[in-house]
Design a protein around this motif. Structure first.
Motif, PDB file in Angstrom:
ATOM      1  N   PHE A 209      -7.199  20.836 -25.486  1.00  0.00           N
ATOM      2  CA  PHE A 209      -6.067  21.677 -25.100  1.00  0.00           C
ATOM      3  C   PHE A 209      -4.996  21.619 -26.179  1.00  0.00           C
ATOM      4  O   PHE A 209      -4.990  20.737 -27.046  1.00  0.00           O
ATOM      5  N   SER A 210      -4.086  22.570 -26.116  1.00  0.00           N
ATOM      6  CA  SER A 210      -2.986  22.641 -27.077  1.00  0.00           C
ATOM      7  C   SER A 210      -1.676  22.231 -26.418  1.00  0.00           C
ATOM      8  O   SER A 210      -1.502  22.374 -25.201  1.00  0.00           O
ATOM      9  N   GLY A 211      -0.763  21.729 -27.218  1.00  0.00           N
ATOM     10  CA  GLY A 211       0.531  21.342 -26.680  1.00  0.00           C
ATOM     11  C   GLY A 211       1.456  20.825 -27.765  1.00  0.00           C
ATOM     12  O   GLY A 211       1.119  20.858 -28.959  1.00  0.00           O
ATOM     13  N   TYR A 212       2.622  20.357 -27.338  1.00  0.00           N
ATOM     14  CA  TYR A 212       3.631  19.830 -28.245  1.00  0.00           C
ATOM     15  C   TYR A 212       4.014  18.424 -27.788  1.00  0.00           C
ATOM     16  O   TYR A 212       4.360  18.223 -26.618  1.00  0.00           O
ATOM     17  N   ILE A 213       3.962  17.455 -28.685  1.00  0.00           N
ATOM     18  CA  ILE A 213       4.470  16.117 -28.367  1.00  0.00           C
ATOM     19  C   ILE A 213       5.990  16.205 -28.267  1.00  0.00           C
ATOM     20  O   ILE A 213       6.651  16.671 -29.197  1.00  0.00           O
ATOM     21  N   VAL A 214       6.535  15.765 -27.129  1.00  0.00           N
ATOM     22  CA  VAL A 214       7.984  15.819 -26.959  1.00  0.00           C
ATOM     23  C   VAL A 214       8.616  14.437 -26.922  1.00  0.00           C
ATOM     24  O   VAL A 214       9.839  14.305 -26.997  1.00  0.00           O
ATOM     25  N   GLY A 215       7.809  13.391 -26.803  1.00  0.00           N
ATOM     26  CA  GLY A 215       8.354  12.038 -26.779  1.00  0.00           C
ATOM     27  C   GLY A 215       7.418  11.092 -26.053  1.00  0.00           C
ATOM     28  O   GLY A 215       6.219  11.363 -25.896  1.00  0.00           O
ATOM     29  N   ILE A 216       7.981   9.985 -25.607  1.00  0.00           N
ATOM     30  CA  ILE A 216       7.214   9.004 -24.834  1.00  0.00           C
ATOM     31  C   ILE A 216       8.021   8.602 -23.604  1.00  0.00           C
ATOM     32  O   ILE A 216       9.248   8.724 -23.581  1.00  0.00           O
ATOM     33  N   SER A 217       7.316   8.126 -22.593  1.00  0.00           N
ATOM     34  CA  SER A 217       7.997   7.649 -21.386  1.00  0.00           C
ATOM     35  C   SER A 217       8.497   6.227 -21.621  1.00  0.00           C
ATOM     36  O   SER A 217       8.178   5.588 -22.625  1.00  0.00           O
ATOM     37  N   ASP A 218       9.280   5.715 -20.665  1.00  0.00           N
ATOM     38  CA  ASP A 218       9.774   4.342 -20.768  1.00  0.00           C
ATOM     39  C   ASP A 218       8.635   3.327 -20.725  1.00  0.00           C
ATOM     40  O   ASP A 218       8.804   2.177 -21.140  1.00  0.00           O
ATOM     41  N   PHE A 219       7.474   3.752 -20.244  1.00  0.00           N
ATOM     42  CA  PHE A 219       6.325   2.850 -20.176  1.00  0.00           C
ATOM     43  C   PHE A 219       5.372   3.052 -21.351  1.00  0.00           C
ATOM     44  O   PHE A 219       4.298   2.443 -21.403  1.00  0.00           O
ATOM     45  N   GLY A 220       5.755   3.937 -22.301  1.00  0.00           N
ATOM     46  CA  GLY A 220       4.954   4.119 -23.493  1.00  0.00           C
ATOM     47  C   GLY A 220       3.924   5.214 -23.418  1.00  0.00           C
ATOM     48  O   GLY A 220       3.133   5.391 -24.353  1.00  0.00           O
TER      49      GLY A 220
END
Length: 243
Positions: A209-220
């Motif tokens: 699938f396609s997408g954009y990395i926007v960050g990480i959660s507090d749990f990594g």
């Protein structure tokens, strides 16, 4: 800080874990090997390194001040320490590929393997294995690998490079102890490889699938925005970035 230098060992992480299990690993104890015969990477991969050309070492850190739910901040701190060390050594275009591969010019130059010591659901220590390509110039079968020598054209003294990294690890673990979690996460996210760029992924079921990395959660977990602006959260081993 005590440093143990070995000519050859199967894995510096395995050796340091055995010292930890025997109660012989104090905070900051470092094990360095000229040759690692069975170096391990993330997800069971093998870390291959030519003898005396690269850095293969492990560091024991006391992380008893962290809750078990905060374990990914260890990974963030180590990734940022390696990032800062490489910056100090004149390396450019550095990115962190989630969870903790270090790239320069889109090629991998360092890998990190963190194995936490957990007793009664409490993290008491962390064995941090780092492999850094320093003076190796040929990587057969690994077109995506590079080294400090290939990037800079300069041969580096392994002990000097190690000293720079260990100094940065101390600095970033001071941030951990000070519980500067918000700033650590923000800094880590600012260096994420392919953040906010159209990317292709494969999930654990094999779906692409396609997408954009926007960050990480507090749990990594990796946060990826897919179609319809939906944010999906992926844990370690649940997704692979294909580019």
């Amino acid at each position: 800080m005590r440093i143990i230098k070995l000519d050859a060992i199967d894995s510096t992480n395995t050796y340091l874990k055995s010292l930890s299990g025997a109660g012989k690993a104090e905070d900051g104890l470092t094990v360095v090997a000229r040759l690692q015969t069975n170096g391990r990477g993330q997800m069971g991969t093998v870390w291959s390194s030519q003898e005396a050309k690269n850095l293969t070492f492990s560091v024991f850190k006391d992380v008893s001040f962290l809750n078990i739910s905060q374990h990914f901040y260890i990974s963030m701190a180590v990734s940022l320490a390696v990032y800062a060390a490489l910056k100090n050594l004149g390396v450019n275009k550095i990115k962190v590929k989630w969870p903790n591969d270090i790239l320069s010019d889109d090629k991998k130059i360092a890998g990190i393997l963190i194995e936490n010591v957990i007793k009664l659901n409490v993290i008491t220590g962390s064995v941090i294995g780092i492999g850094l390509n320093v003076n190796q110039t040929e990587f057969k079968g690994l077109p995506g690998a590079s080294s400090l020598l290939l990037l800079s054209g300069q041969v580096n003294d392994l002990d000097e490079v190690l000293s720079v990294i260990l100094k940065q690890i101390d600095i970033y673990f001071d941030h951990l102890k000070a519980r500067n979690f918000k700033s650590l996460k923000a800094e880590y996210e600012s260096h994420l490889f392919r953040k906010n760029k159209p990317s292709t992924f494969k999930d654990a079921e094999g779906s692409v699938f396609s997408g954009y990395i926007v960050g990480i959660s507090d749990f990594g977990n990796l946060l990826v925005r897919i179609e319809d602006n939906i944010i999906r959260s992926f844990g370690f081993k649940e997704v692979v970035l294909l580019y």
